[in-house]
Motif scaffolding. Structure first.
Motif, PDB file in Angstrom:
ATOM      1  N   LYS A 122       0.833  -1.204   0.000  1.00  0.00           N
ATOM      2  CA  LYS A 122       0.000   0.000   0.000  1.00  0.00           C
ATOM      3  C   LYS A 122       0.871   1.259   0.000  1.00  0.00           C
ATOM      4  O   LYS A 122       0.677   2.170  -0.813  1.00  0.00           O
ATOM      5  CB  LYS A 122      -0.855  -0.021   1.261  1.00  0.00           C
ATOM      6  CG  LYS A 122      -2.161   0.722   1.169  1.00  0.00           C
ATOM      7  CD  LYS A 122      -2.922   0.582   2.481  1.00  0.00           C
ATOM      8  CE  LYS A 122      -4.366   0.890   2.287  1.00  0.00           C
ATOM      9  NZ  LYS A 122      -5.146   0.764   3.539  1.00  0.00           N
ATOM     10  N   ALA A 123       1.845   1.289   0.914  1.00  0.00           N
ATOM     11  CA  ALA A 123       2.708   2.477   1.024  1.00  0.00           C
ATOM     12  C   ALA A 123       3.539   2.665  -0.232  1.00  0.00           C
ATOM     13  O   ALA A 123       3.753   3.793  -0.680  1.00  0.00           O
ATOM     14  CB  ALA A 123       3.611   2.347   2.247  1.00  0.00           C
ATOM     15  N   LEU A 125       2.764   1.780  -3.317  1.00  0.00           N
ATOM     16  CA  LEU A 125       1.917   2.317  -4.391  1.00  0.00           C
ATOM     17  C   LEU A 125       1.540   3.764  -4.104  1.00  0.00           C
ATOM     18  O   LEU A 125       1.506   4.594  -5.017  1.00  0.00           O
ATOM     19  CB  LEU A 125       0.651   1.469  -4.537  1.00  0.00           C
ATOM     20  CG  LEU A 125       0.809   0.166  -5.312  1.00  0.00           C
ATOM     21  CD1 LEU A 125      -0.419  -0.700  -5.176  1.00  0.00           C
ATOM     22  CD2 LEU A 125       1.088   0.429  -6.786  1.00  0.00           C
ATOM     23  N   ALA A 126       1.271   4.067  -2.832  1.00  0.00           N
ATOM     24  CA  ALA A 126       0.890   5.440  -2.464  1.00  0.00           C
ATOM     25  C   ALA A 126       2.046   6.417  -2.689  1.00  0.00           C
ATOM     26  O   ALA A 126       1.830   7.613  -2.876  1.00  0.00           O
ATOM     27  CB  ALA A 126       0.446   5.480  -1.008  1.00  0.00           C
ATOM     28  N   HIS A 127       3.257   5.902  -2.694  1.00  0.00           N
ATOM     29  CA  HIS A 127       4.457   6.709  -2.927  1.00  0.00           C
ATOM     30  C   HIS A 127       4.435   7.434  -4.263  1.00  0.00           C
ATOM     31  O   HIS A 127       5.101   8.457  -4.436  1.00  0.00           O
ATOM     32  CB  HIS A 127       5.686   5.788  -2.905  1.00  0.00           C
ATOM     33  CG  HIS A 127       6.730   6.240  -1.960  1.00  0.00           C
ATOM     34  ND1 HIS A 127       6.562   6.234  -0.600  1.00  0.00           N
ATOM     35  CD2 HIS A 127       7.954   6.750  -2.191  1.00  0.00           C
ATOM     36  CE1 HIS A 127       7.637   6.709  -0.043  1.00  0.00           C
ATOM     37  NE2 HIS A 127       8.512   7.036  -0.981  1.00  0.00           N
ATOM     38  N   PHE A 128       3.681   6.869  -5.224  1.00  0.00           N
ATOM     39  CA  PHE A 128       3.646   7.450  -6.565  1.00  0.00           C
ATOM     40  C   PHE A 128       2.834   8.729  -6.620  1.00  0.00           C
ATOM     41  O   PHE A 128       2.807   9.396  -7.662  1.00  0.00           O
ATOM     42  CB  PHE A 128       3.067   6.441  -7.564  1.00  0.00           C
ATOM     43  CG  PHE A 128       4.001   5.309  -7.889  1.00  0.00           C
ATOM     44  CD1 PHE A 128       3.803   4.051  -7.344  1.00  0.00           C
ATOM     45  CD2 PHE A 128       5.082   5.510  -8.717  1.00  0.00           C
ATOM     46  CE1 PHE A 128       4.674   3.003  -7.630  1.00  0.00           C
ATOM     47  CE2 PHE A 128       5.952   4.478  -9.013  1.00  0.00           C
ATOM     48  CZ  PHE A 128       5.747   3.224  -8.468  1.00  0.00           C
ATOM     49  N   LEU A 129       2.122   9.055  -5.523  1.00  0.00           N
ATOM     50  CA  LEU A 129       1.322  10.282  -5.501  1.00  0.00           C
ATOM     51  C   LEU A 129       1.693  11.061  -4.253  1.00  0.00           C
ATOM     52  O   LEU A 129       1.387  10.630  -3.141  1.00  0.00           O
ATOM     53  CB  LEU A 129      -0.173   9.937  -5.500  1.00  0.00           C
ATOM     54  CG  LEU A 129      -1.146  11.111  -5.527  1.00  0.00           C
ATOM     55  CD1 LEU A 129      -0.965  11.942  -6.784  1.00  0.00           C
ATOM     56  CD2 LEU A 129      -2.585  10.615  -5.455  1.00  0.00           C
ATOM     57  N   PRO A 130       2.370  12.214  -4.419  1.00  0.00           N
ATOM     58  CA  PRO A 130       2.727  13.016  -3.241  1.00  0.00           C
ATOM     59  C   PRO A 130       1.478  13.482  -2.495  1.00  0.00           C
ATOM     60  O   PRO A 130       0.455  13.793  -3.104  1.00  0.00           O
ATOM     61  CB  PRO A 130       3.479  14.204  -3.834  1.00  0.00           C
ATOM     62  CG  PRO A 130       3.914  13.763  -5.174  1.00  0.00           C
ATOM     63  CD  PRO A 130       2.879  12.803  -5.647  1.00  0.00           C
ATOM     64  N   GLN A 131       1.590  13.523  -1.170  1.00  0.00           N
ATOM     65  CA  GLN A 131       0.433  13.884  -0.353  1.00  0.00           C
ATOM     66  C   GLN A 131       0.050  15.336  -0.585  1.00  0.00           C
ATOM     67  O   GLN A 131       0.918  16.219  -0.637  1.00  0.00           O
ATOM     68  CB  GLN A 131       0.761  13.657   1.122  1.00  0.00           C
ATOM     69  CG  GLN A 131      -0.463  13.600   1.995  1.00  0.00           C
ATOM     70  CD  GLN A 131      -0.130  13.151   3.404  1.00  0.00           C
ATOM     71  OE1 GLN A 131       0.996  13.297   3.847  1.00  0.00           O
ATOM     72  NE2 GLN A 131      -1.109  12.623   4.100  1.00  0.00           N
TER      73      GLN A 131
END
Lengths: 226, 91
Positions: A122-123, A125-131
């Motif tokens: 999850k983390a 994959l989420a890395h590909f979109l900056p918060q």
């Protein structure tokens, strides 16, 4: 002189057999092992440097990341010693070959990324979109982050190759210029010689710094994924 | 993690590598502060934003997967379309 400019980057052969394997293995002979509790000065120095580097580099990692300590320490010692040995005159430097540096960068980067996807899918994959990205920019930023991920091993390899190759070329050119100027103008030749000495000192620093940067970046990629 | 510990690169004349190392470390520190499952609890989204947003871990993951899925669908559409229409029409 011009046709010899790139002669030092050609992989050496002897009787038709490539010597590159021996050259790559040679730095390992310079790091002796010991089976004694109290070692001699050389091995104590080697162990001291190893301890200093592993403390500095591995302190940011968790237990999982610290399993890579042996790999990272071997990497920094190998690249550093190879780069420094390449500063000897008429020697061949394996790290000037992009193929070799890609051969080091791609497996290490891929290992770190695959570890991240396996343990923290999850983390990763989420890395590909900056918060905090604005909604209209999301698709573009995902594509940009994906490209920047795949550029990482290429940048690692090209950075090392370019720095070492450029340094060697400059030394070769300025050395050739110094020699040519000696018969023309001694004062200019002396100035060029001083520049050559300063450049050689810089290349010693670059050799060690590039080894550190390569290893540190691999360590940071690992840290992002563990 | 002690970010104030100066890298040996800084002041050694290798400014670009020093900046590179610092940028990586600072980026990592920001991510550490901002992301994580415990940080997701502070966001209360409703509707589709609950699953597709750029703040929570799940939201970001779903946005990334949706982007990749859209690209895959577009590629598939153009591949299938080129297979249907023949290259040369017989006269």
């Amino acid at each position: 002189m011009n046709e010899n400019l790139f002669a030092s980057f050609i992989t050496p052969m002897m009787f038709g057999l490539p010597l590159v394997t021996l050259i790559v293995l040679f730095p390992s002979l310079l790091f002796p092992t010991s089976n004694r509790l109290v070692n001699n000065r050389l091995i104590s120095l080697q162990q001291g440097m190893l301890q200093l580097m592993s403390k500095q580099m591995m302190s940011i990692h968790n237990t999982k990341g610290q399993t890579w300590a042996l790999m990272l320490m071997s990497l920094i010692f190998f690249i550093g010693s190879t780069n420094l040995l390449g500063l000897l005159p008429h020697s061949f430097t394996p790290t000037t070959q992009l193929s070799m540096n890609l051969g080091m960068a791609i497996p290490l980067w891929a290992g770190a990324v695959i570890t991240g996807f396996r343990n923290k899918t999850k983390a990763s994959l989420a890395h590909f979109l900056p918060q905090g990205t604005p909604t209209p920019l999301i698709p573009m930023l995902v594509i940009i982050e994906t490209i920047s991920l795949f550029i990482q091993p290429v940048a690692l390899a090209v950075r090392l190759t370019a720095n070492i190759t450029a340094g060697h070329l400059l030394i070769h050119l300025i050395g050739g210029a110094t020699l040519a100027l000696m018969s023309i103008n001694t004062t200019t030749a002396l100035i060029t010689f001083i520049i050559l000495i300063l450049l050689t000192v810089l290349e010693f620093a670059v050799a060690m710094i590039q080894a550190y940067v390569f290893t540190l970046l691999v360590s940071l990629y690992l840290h992002d994924n563990t | 993690m002690d970010l104030d510990h100066a890298s040996p690169l800084c002041g050694a004349g290798m400014e670009s590598d020093c900046l590179l190392v610092r940028a990586h470390r600072e980026a990592f520190a920001l991510i550490e502060i901002m992301a994580g499952p415990e940080a997701d609890a502070q966001f209360h989204f409703t509707g589709i934003k609950k699953y597709f947003n750029s703040y929570t871990l799940t939201g970001r993951m779903n946005c990334v997967l949706a982007t990749y899925g859209s690209i895959a669908l577009i590629v598939l559409y153009f591949k299938l379309r080129s297979k249907k229409t023949p290259a040369v029409k017989a006269t």
